[in-house]
Design an enzyme around this catalytic site. Sequence first.
Site, mmCIF file in Angstrom:
data_model
loop_
_atom_site.group_PDB
_atom_site.id
_atom_site.type_symbol
_atom_site.label_atom_id
_atom_site.label_comp_id
_atom_site.label_asym_id
_atom_site.label_seq_id
_atom_site.Cartn_x
_atom_site.Cartn_y
_atom_site.Cartn_z
ATOM 1 N N TYR A 142 -55.636 -22.346 -13.043
ATOM 2 C CA TYR A 142 -54.305 -22.962 -12.915
ATOM 3 C C TYR A 142 -53.364 -22.009 -12.160
ATOM 4 O O TYR A 142 -52.671 -22.402 -11.231
ATOM 5 C CB TYR A 142 -53.772 -23.281 -14.318
ATOM 6 C CG TYR A 142 -52.271 -23.443 -14.429
ATOM 7 C CD1 TYR A 142 -51.655 -24.616 -14.004
ATOM 8 C CD2 TYR A 142 -51.471 -22.440 -14.979
ATOM 9 C CE1 TYR A 142 -50.270 -24.772 -14.113
ATOM 10 C CE2 TYR A 142 -50.104 -22.589 -15.102
ATOM 11 C CZ TYR A 142 -49.505 -23.758 -14.657
ATOM 12 O OH TYR A 142 -48.145 -23.903 -14.762
ATOM 13 N N LYS A 146 -51.223 -22.150 -8.693
ATOM 14 C CA LYS A 146 -49.755 -21.962 -8.622
ATOM 15 C C LYS A 146 -49.419 -20.945 -7.529
ATOM 16 O O LYS A 146 -48.401 -21.077 -6.842
ATOM 17 C CB LYS A 146 -49.186 -21.507 -9.974
ATOM 18 C CG LYS A 146 -49.220 -22.521 -11.090
ATOM 19 C CD LYS A 146 -48.441 -23.795 -10.816
ATOM 20 C CE LYS A 146 -46.935 -23.685 -10.961
ATOM 21 N NZ LYS A 146 -46.261 -25.006 -10.740
HETATM 22 P P1 NAD Z 1 -45.528 -31.544 -17.925
HETATM 23 O O1 NAD Z 1 -47.003 -31.750 -18.006
HETATM 24 O O2 NAD Z 1 -44.722 -31.888 -19.108
HETATM 25 O O3 NAD Z 1 -44.947 -32.342 -16.674
HETATM 26 C C1 NAD Z 1 -45.620 -32.440 -15.460
HETATM 27 C C2 NAD Z 1 -45.437 -33.858 -14.928
HETATM 28 O O4 NAD Z 1 -46.140 -33.955 -13.681
HETATM 29 C C3 NAD Z 1 -46.004 -34.943 -15.856
HETATM 30 O O5 NAD Z 1 -45.013 -35.902 -16.163
HETATM 31 C C4 NAD Z 1 -47.147 -35.535 -15.059
HETATM 32 O O6 NAD Z 1 -47.327 -36.932 -15.284
HETATM 33 C C5 NAD Z 1 -46.696 -35.251 -13.629
HETATM 34 N N1 NAD Z 1 -47.822 -35.252 -12.693
HETATM 35 C C6 NAD Z 1 -49.017 -34.631 -12.839
HETATM 36 N N2 NAD Z 1 -49.803 -34.904 -11.795
HETATM 37 C C7 NAD Z 1 -49.092 -35.705 -10.956
HETATM 38 C C8 NAD Z 1 -49.372 -36.324 -9.714
HETATM 39 N N3 NAD Z 1 -50.565 -36.203 -9.119
HETATM 40 N N4 NAD Z 1 -48.414 -37.078 -9.119
HETATM 41 C C9 NAD Z 1 -47.208 -37.238 -9.730
HETATM 42 N N5 NAD Z 1 -46.881 -36.678 -10.919
HETATM 43 C C10 NAD Z 1 -47.822 -35.929 -11.520
HETATM 44 O O7 NAD Z 1 -45.328 -30.023 -17.483
HETATM 45 P P2 NAD Z 1 -44.005 -29.121 -17.574
HETATM 46 O O8 NAD Z 1 -44.191 -28.184 -18.695
HETATM 47 O O9 NAD Z 1 -42.785 -29.973 -17.525
HETATM 48 O O10 NAD Z 1 -44.146 -28.280 -16.215
HETATM 49 C C11 NAD Z 1 -43.368 -28.574 -15.078
HETATM 50 C C12 NAD Z 1 -43.606 -27.517 -14.017
HETATM 51 O O11 NAD Z 1 -43.236 -26.240 -14.531
HETATM 52 C C13 NAD Z 1 -45.060 -27.389 -13.562
HETATM 53 O O12 NAD Z 1 -45.086 -27.146 -12.169
HETATM 54 C C14 NAD Z 1 -45.553 -26.150 -14.292
HETATM 55 O O13 NAD Z 1 -46.569 -25.492 -13.562
HETATM 56 C C15 NAD Z 1 -44.281 -25.320 -14.333
HETATM 57 N N6 NAD Z 1 -44.238 -24.339 -15.419
HETATM 58 C C16 NAD Z 1 -44.267 -24.760 -16.730
HETATM 59 C C17 NAD Z 1 -44.189 -23.815 -17.756
HETATM 60 C C18 NAD Z 1 -44.181 -24.243 -19.213
HETATM 61 O O14 NAD Z 1 -44.187 -23.364 -20.091
HETATM 62 N N7 NAD Z 1 -44.122 -25.534 -19.522
HETATM 63 C C19 NAD Z 1 -44.099 -22.464 -17.440
HETATM 64 C C20 NAD Z 1 -44.069 -22.062 -16.099
HETATM 65 C C21 NAD Z 1 -44.134 -23.020 -15.094
#
Ligand code: NAD
Length: 246
Positions: A142, A146
């Site tokens: 993953y 990123k």
């Molecule tokens: P999440 O899984 O809650 O949300 C991600 C969303 O992306 C979901 O609603 C999903 O349906 C959508 N998605 C996935 N594949 C898709 C596609 N092919 N087309 C359209 N939509 C799609 O995740 P999150 O925790 O809200 O994370 C959001 C961002 O933040 C991500 O890029 C993640 O890498 C980054 N991030 C998250 C964290 C954390 O702790 N949650 C930490 C660092 C970075």
Amino acid sequence: NLVVADSRTCLVIGGCGFLGRHLVEDLITRKWKIRVFDVRQTFDAPEAVFHVGDLCDKKALIAAMQGCSTVFHCASPAPSSSNKDMFWKVNVEGTKIVISACKAAQVSRLVLTSSASVIYEGNDILGDDEDSPYATNPVDFYTSTKIAQEQLVLRANRVNNGRLLTIAIRPHGIFGPRDTTMVPTLADAARKGKMKFIIGDGNNVVDFTYVKNVSHGLILAALALEKNSDLGGQAFHITNDQPILF
Ligand code: NAD
């Protein structure tokens, strides 16, 4: 037909996820005009227009981006997934499609939610800044995607004859209302009795950011790019304040 972009009109890709939905709600509070693009619709808001679709579908993305000045990219498969093909397809190939769609739709700003893990090699990091190199040995697949995703976005700065500006925000663990990953995973591990071990000497460092602060950071990044185009092509770490010492 040329659609003139309003500087407060945006598309939130992944806007039905944990972070994305908070961002959508905070943008609504700030009176932005919002479109949401996600493979699923998890909520409704009369102030936003929802597009259900896959970000790998360039045509659908371009249609959703029409008239948008800013695109917030918050979509990713769940980090817990073991589906490497899916990570590569969405985070890397999909991000190329997002960039290409931004060009086609004459978007001015692309704000990526990256991750602080892109510089993490498995040892504690304290006080580093954005000059730290990308991890050469990322902790998991993953994270590799990123890194590739962030590099693609930052390299796209000033493409489209200088029109598109790009920026990446790097939170680490995000917590807050409606978190489906971090706190539920910890709680589940605790329930299964898996929290009785200390890894290392118990002084390991980890950083968490409140989801509203991440959302605020993403909005500030978009606004800052509007005022200062020199910020384009750069990544910024984001946190609450001091790292939490366990
Ligand atoms: P999440 O899984 O809650 O949300 C991600 C969303 O992306 C979901 O609603 C999903 O349906 C959508 N998605 C996935 N594949 C898709 C596609 N092919 N087309 C359209 N939509 C799609 O995740 P999150 O925790 O809200 O994370 C959001 C961002 O933040 C991500 O890029 C993640 O890498 C980054 N991030 C998250 C964290 C954390 O702790 N949650 C930490 C660092 C970075």
